[in-house]
Every structure is written in structure tokens, then in C-alpha cells.
Design an enzyme around this catalytic site. Structure first.
Site: not given
Ligand code: HXC
Length: 259
Positions: A67, A110, A113, A133
Site C-alpha cells: 500500500a 498489500g 496480499e 508491515e
Molecule cells: C509508497 C513506495 C513504496 C510504498 C516503494 N516506494 N514502496 N512508496 N509506498 N509501499 C517508492 C519509494 O519511496 C521510492 O520513491 C520508489 O518507490 C523506489 O523505491 P526505493 O525504496 O528507492 O527502491 P529500492 O531501494 O529498490 O527498495 C525497494 C523496496 C523498498 C525494498 C521494495 O521500496 C521498500 O521497502 N518499500 C516498502 C515496502 C513495504 O513496507 N510495503 C508494505 C507497505 S504497508 P522515491 O520518490 O523516493 O524515488 C502495506 C499495508 C497494506 O502494504 C495494508 C492493506 C492495504
């Protein structure tokens, strides 16, 4: 219908539709608009008689990285409650046609999921799948704790949810979370190939089969058997059952019309 964050091809092959999540700079992070668009696209394809199977994919780098964290970061519990954003997820869950996920790169939070909302999952060797998460101070919210536990059992689900560790594609295959792993250049092709095998069958039977299998997650054995039996009888209401059984007897390939 045109979308900002999706590319939709209602006929990538005969009877097969393709939805591509398209927010590449953000690794297909699932913001609210994307989820609304996805709900809309799925609803249209579910109603389209020409479509029998829906393939859902992202791009090579990410199926979806979760998400949209930016969109959630400053929300209060009441903001989220009022937004009722899980309504879109509920609609995704209601899709009656088989959905196949073609996953490459990140399928996290997400994204994992959403992948688990699909009925079959083909992954590239590069896929990284998990529920991180907990590292953000929250827990999965779109079914991760329930679907992982039902698929994998308590020990592994608990480990993934409590540590946030992600699985490689090979590991996910070994533990039965996904169906196939192929080299990255082949994951979409392989998903479409699998979709073709499903699309050759009666669309009525495939929908009833999907409903019956999913029901097993949600009910007692007796209730599940009851639904299966009703759906079995329902298959005999259409022409496809006659075609399938007579084609067997006549030693020819059946032609199913979804009637
Ligand atoms: C918003 C995101 C994002 C996310 C990545 N980006 N994941 N933005 N929400 N979930 C954005 C980054 O901010 C970045 O933007 C660009 O995408 C590229 O990501 P990087 O981090 O620079 O890439 P990388 O170094 O290759 O790392 C990839 C990654 C990391 C390991 C996947 O991005 C990451 O850990 N993302 C979050 C994963 C996560 O925690 N997901 C769960 C979310 S909570 P900029 O502008 O800086 O270039 C969830 C709850 C669900 O899903 C609930 C139900 C709906």
C-alpha cells in the site's frame, strides 16, 4: 475506459484479459486511486462474456511494493475508517472469474496480499514476497495474517508476519504459496500459458470450481461439501456439461461456450 495507473487489455489472447499495474516509479505502490481503478477494471472484465480468465501483473521490478506508505503515513484511525478503503479490496475478492498473478520483483505488504487474492500465482526467479508491515509499526490489513496462515500454517505465517522477512520465489514455491517459478523473461508468458489452459475449460465450471475451493477456507467440511455438491449439480444446468461429456464419449475435443 482509460486508467491512470493500470494498463488493461481485455483480450491479450482469446478469452484472456490482462491487467498491468502501472505506477512504475513507485514500484506499483497501491494508492487509493489505483485500487479503485483495479476494482473497476475487474468488475468490467468479470461482466465481459468474452473474458474467461484474468491475468494480473506489474512489471519486472515490482508486482507491487505494498500500500502507498506516503498516503497512509499521517492518517488517523478515524480517517481510515471513514475512507472505508477496504471496500475496494472486498470487491477484488468478489471477482468470480479465475485470476492469475504474474509476479516479478517485489510483492510486499498489500502487494503480497493482492497476489494472494489471485487463484494461481506464477513468479519469476526474482520475486521477493512478504509482509514487511511490522517494520513500519503496523500489521497486514488486507488479509495477510489470515491468508498466509491458512496457506502455510501458523509457524511460518507467524514468522513472516512477526519478522517481516521476505521469501524468495523458490522458497514460496517450496512451501506451496505459489504455483510456478520461471526465469524472469518468461513469467508473463507462463502466466498467460496457464490462463489458456484454464480458459479452454467451461467458464461456468471454472467459476463454480473457484467458488467451491475458496469456500474451503471459510467454512466447516460439511458446509463446504454441501456447496460443492450444489455447484456440481449446477454444472448440469448448462450446455457445457453436455458438450464436455459427449465430446469425451465421441473422442473429440470439447468446445465450451459458457452456456
Ligand atoms: C509508497 C513506495 C513504496 C510504498 C516503494 N516506494 N514502496 N512508496 N509506498 N509501499 C517508492 C519509494 O519511496 C521510492 O520513491 C520508489 O518507490 C523506489 O523505491 P526505493 O525504496 O528507492 O527502491 P529500492 O531501494 O529498490 O527498495 C525497494 C523496496 C523498498 C525494498 C521494495 O521500496 C521498500 O521497502 N518499500 C516498502 C515496502 C513495504 O513496507 N510495503 C508494505 C507497505 S504497508 P522515491 O520518490 O523516493 O524515488 C502495506 C499495508 C497494506 O502494504 C495494508 C492493506 C492495504
Amino acid at each position: 475506459m482509460s486508467y491512470e495507473f493500470l494498463i488493461v487489455d481485455p483480450q491479450v489472447e482469446q478469452h484472456i484479459a490482462l491487467i498491468k499495474l502501472h505506477r512504475p516509479k513507485e514500484l506499483n505502490a497501491l494508492n487509493r486511486q489505483l485500487m479503485q481503478e483495479l476494482q473497476q477494471a475487474l468488475q468490467e472484465l468479470d461482466e465481459d462474456e468474452k473474458v474467461r480468465v484474468i491475468v494480473l501483473t506489474g512489471d519486472e521490478k515490482a508486482f507491487a511494493a505494498g500500500a502507498d506508505i506516503r498516503q497512509m503515513a499521517d492518517a488517523t484511525a478515524l480517517d481510515l475508517l471513514k475512507l472505508n478503503q477496504f471496500a475496494t479490496w472486498d470487491q477484488v475478492k468478489k471477482t468470480r472469474k479465475p485470476m492469475i498473478a504474474a509476479v516479478s520483483g517485489f510483492a510486499l505488504g498489500g502487494g503480497c496480499e493482492l497476489m494472494m487474492h489471485c487463484d494461481l500465482i506464477v513468479a519469476s526467479e526474482t520475486a521477493r514476497i512478504g509482509q514487511p508491515e511490522i517494520k513500519l509499526g503496523v500489521i497486514p490489513g488486507a488479509g495477510g495474517t489470515q491468508r498466509l496462515t491458512r496457506s502455510l500454517g501458523k509457524a511460518l505465517a507467524m514468522e513472516l508476519v512477526l519478522t517481516g522477512r521476505s521469501l524468495t520465489a523458490e522458497e514460496a514455491l517450496r512451501i506451496g504459496l505459489i504455483n510456478k517459478v520461471v526465469p524472469v523473461e518468461l513469467y508473463l508468458q507462463e502466466a498467460i500459458h496457464l490462463a489458456k489452459q484454464v480458459a479452454e475449460n467451461s467458464p461456468i465450471a471454472t467459476q463454480l470450481a473457484k467458488e467451491s475451493v475458496l469456500h474451503a477456507f471459510n467454512t466447516t467440511l460439511d458446509e463446504g461439501l454441501h456447496l460443492e455438491r450444489k455447484n456440481f449439480y449446477l454444472c448440469f444446468a448448462g450446455e457445457d456439461q453436455k458438450e464436455g461429456m459427449h465430446a469425451f464419449i465421441e473422442k473429440r475435443k470439447p468446445v465450451f461456450k459458457g452456456k
